[in-house]
Write an enzyme that holds these catalytic residues in place. Structure first.
Site, PDB file in Angstrom:
ATOM      1  N   SER A  52     -63.091  23.286  -9.753  1.00 23.47           N
ATOM      2  CA  SER A  52     -62.023  24.230 -10.079  1.00 23.47           C
ATOM      3  C   SER A  52     -62.292  25.621  -9.514  1.00 23.47           C
ATOM      4  O   SER A  52     -61.383  26.439  -9.416  1.00 23.47           O
ATOM      5  CB  SER A  52     -61.827  24.323 -11.596  1.00 23.47           C
ATOM      6  OG  SER A  52     -61.357  23.110 -12.125  1.00 23.47           O
ATOM      7  N   CYS A 258     -56.563  21.204 -17.919  1.00 29.03           N
ATOM      8  CA  CYS A 258     -56.569  22.369 -17.024  1.00 29.03           C
ATOM      9  C   CYS A 258     -55.446  22.283 -15.987  1.00 29.03           C
ATOM     10  O   CYS A 258     -54.280  22.443 -16.326  1.00 29.03           O
ATOM     11  CB  CYS A 258     -57.937  22.520 -16.381  1.00 29.03           C
ATOM     12  SG  CYS A 258     -58.268  24.205 -15.817  1.00 29.03           S
ATOM     13  N   HIS A 344     -61.393  23.120 -21.476  1.00 29.10           N
ATOM     14  CA  HIS A 344     -62.223  21.987 -21.068  1.00 29.10           C
ATOM     15  C   HIS A 344     -62.926  21.347 -22.264  1.00 29.10           C
ATOM     16  O   HIS A 344     -64.008  21.781 -22.658  1.00 29.10           O
ATOM     17  CB  HIS A 344     -63.264  22.443 -20.039  1.00 29.10           C
ATOM     18  CG  HIS A 344     -62.684  22.707 -18.697  1.00 29.10           C
ATOM     19  ND1 HIS A 344     -62.659  21.763 -17.690  1.00 29.10           N
ATOM     20  CD2 HIS A 344     -62.071  23.803 -18.194  1.00 29.10           C
ATOM     21  CE1 HIS A 344     -62.069  22.270 -16.617  1.00 29.10           C
ATOM     22  NE2 HIS A 344     -61.702  23.502 -16.894  1.00 29.10           N
ATOM     23  N   GLU A 346     -64.510  18.650 -22.325  1.00 26.96           N
ATOM     24  CA  GLU A 346     -65.771  18.034 -21.892  1.00 26.96           C
ATOM     25  C   GLU A 346     -66.881  19.056 -21.756  1.00 26.96           C
ATOM     26  O   GLU A 346     -68.054  18.693 -21.558  1.00 26.96           O
ATOM     27  CB  GLU A 346     -65.570  17.314 -20.560  1.00 26.96           C
ATOM     28  CG  GLU A 346     -65.635  18.168 -19.313  1.00 26.96           C
ATOM     29  CD  GLU A 346     -64.442  19.090 -19.108  1.00 26.96           C
ATOM     30  OE1 GLU A 346     -64.502  19.966 -18.220  1.00 26.96           O
ATOM     31  OE2 GLU A 346     -63.435  18.939 -19.827  1.00 26.96           O
TER      32      GLU A 346
END
Length: 370
Positions: A52, A258, A344, A346
């Site tokens: 990203s 995202c 996020h 994760e």
């Protein structure tokens, strides 16, 4: 072991402002990109390898970078994705039990130019006041006019499609092929920790290139679909938006993170916009309107979903909001097994407050297969 030297380096912003520093490792170099900052106190290796961040010059607000070295397991993709590093103190000495190499060695292998001894407090304050913008970092400190000319040719992040630069070229698998659930993931710049979180929850993932059609993914007969994180402006990704609309039309379970969250908004007719300087760090506060609880989250994005359009859309519910600026952090469709978050869950790096979202994704697939 190399130690810091006195080779001068500069940061030249698009508006002509200059900040000064020193080249890390006495290395000569020049790097261009959008300058942005991350407020995380740890996790620099994960940040540098997060797709990203492709095309961005990363300013780390933590004063010490490199002090715990590098570990081969702490990468979110195969290579460094930032275009350059800007920090206050670069640590050539490092100390940790689980370490494979110095950060300098890691950056050298990835041919990344970095500068240290920068007044990062002043630089971050300037970005916050004036917004994220293109910049160049360079050891060629006598060539200001030449650097300005090159910088003027660097494309603006607004309107820039970058998912194609970081997406896989060929489909691949992750996890146990005998897992209970199969998920087709569209790779817009996917992080490894997303795949790890799915695999640990009895999910077998097939990761497809960013421009794969619904028909191609559906031929694998997955139980659910996933839209990953990634860099750049979501609006130019017309094929991805169409694929998302096709997934929704087929009434398949869909989860987006995202950039994937922004794509789901666009697929529902909600626009996105470039933020003033974005959200990047591992301690962003988010309110979950469904549970009524707050979450501390990891975030990395420079674009956001239009709030007014989101709350007026009759097909969607805003499920999460950022407590600092009230921007849209989560969406859920009323009549589809589709939801998304801007942050996020994760982590990698960051807290684990939001890992429950992967379990909710499994729940949505269970309902469809029951």
């Amino acid at each position: 072991m190399k130690y810091q030297t006195n080779r001068k380096a500069i940061i030249l912003l698009a508006d002509g402002t200059i900040f000064y520093g020193k080249a890390v490792g006495d290395k000569e170099g020049t790097a261009f990109g959008e300058v942005c900052f991350n407020t995380g106190m740890t996790g620099y290796q994960e940040i540098f390898t997060d797709p990203s961040y492709y095309g961005q010059l990363m300013v780390t607000t933590n004063a010490h970078i490199g002090n715990y070295g590098g570990n081969n397991e702490e990468t979110e993709s195969g290579t460094v994705k930032i275009s350059g590093l800007i920090c206050r103190n670069f640590s050539y000495n490092y100390s940790r039990t689980r370490v494979d190499e110095s950060l300098q060695s890691f950056l050298d292998k990835n041919n990344l130019f970095a500068i240290s001894d920068v007044d990062t407090r002043a630089l971050v304050a300037y970005i916050r006041d004036n917004g994220a913008m293109n910049a160049v970092i360079s050891s060629d400190v006598e060539n200001i006019d030449g650097l300005k000319k090159q910088l003027a040719e660097v494309p603006d992040m607004n309107g820039l499609e970058l998912a194609s630069k970081v997406s896989t070229k060929e489909a691949y698998y992750f996890g146990d092929e005998n897992a209970s659930y199969k998920v087709a993931a569209l790779d817009l710049g996917i992080k490894k920790n997303i795949l790890r979180n799915m695999a640990s929850r009895d999910i077998y993932v097939k990761v497809f290139p960013y421009d794969t059609t619904f028909e191609e993914m559906n031929a694998w007969n997955p139980d659910g679909y996933f839209l990953s994180n990634g860099p750049g402006d979501p609006d130019p990704l017309k094929q991805v938006i169409q694929t998302t609309q096709d997934i929704l039309a087929a009434d398949k379970p869909l989860f987006g993170i995202c950039l994937g969250h922004q794509i789901i908004a666009l697929a529902n007719g909600i626009s996105t916009f470039k933020m003033h300087h974005g959200h990047r760090g591992i301690n962003h506060p988010v309110m979950n309107h469904t549970s009524g609880k707050g979450e501390i989250t990891s975030q990395n994005h420079g674009f956001s979903v239009n709030y007014d359009e989101a709350i007026s859309n009759t097909n969607l519910v805003v499920t999460h909001q950022h407590l600092n600026d009230n921007t849209v952090m989560g969406l859920k469709m009323k009549d589809k097994a589709c939801f998304s978050v801007q942050y996020h869950p994760e982590a990698g790096p960051g807290p684990n407050d939001a890992t429950y979202l992967f379990d909710e994704f499994i729940g949505s697939m269970k309902k469809k297969t029951a």
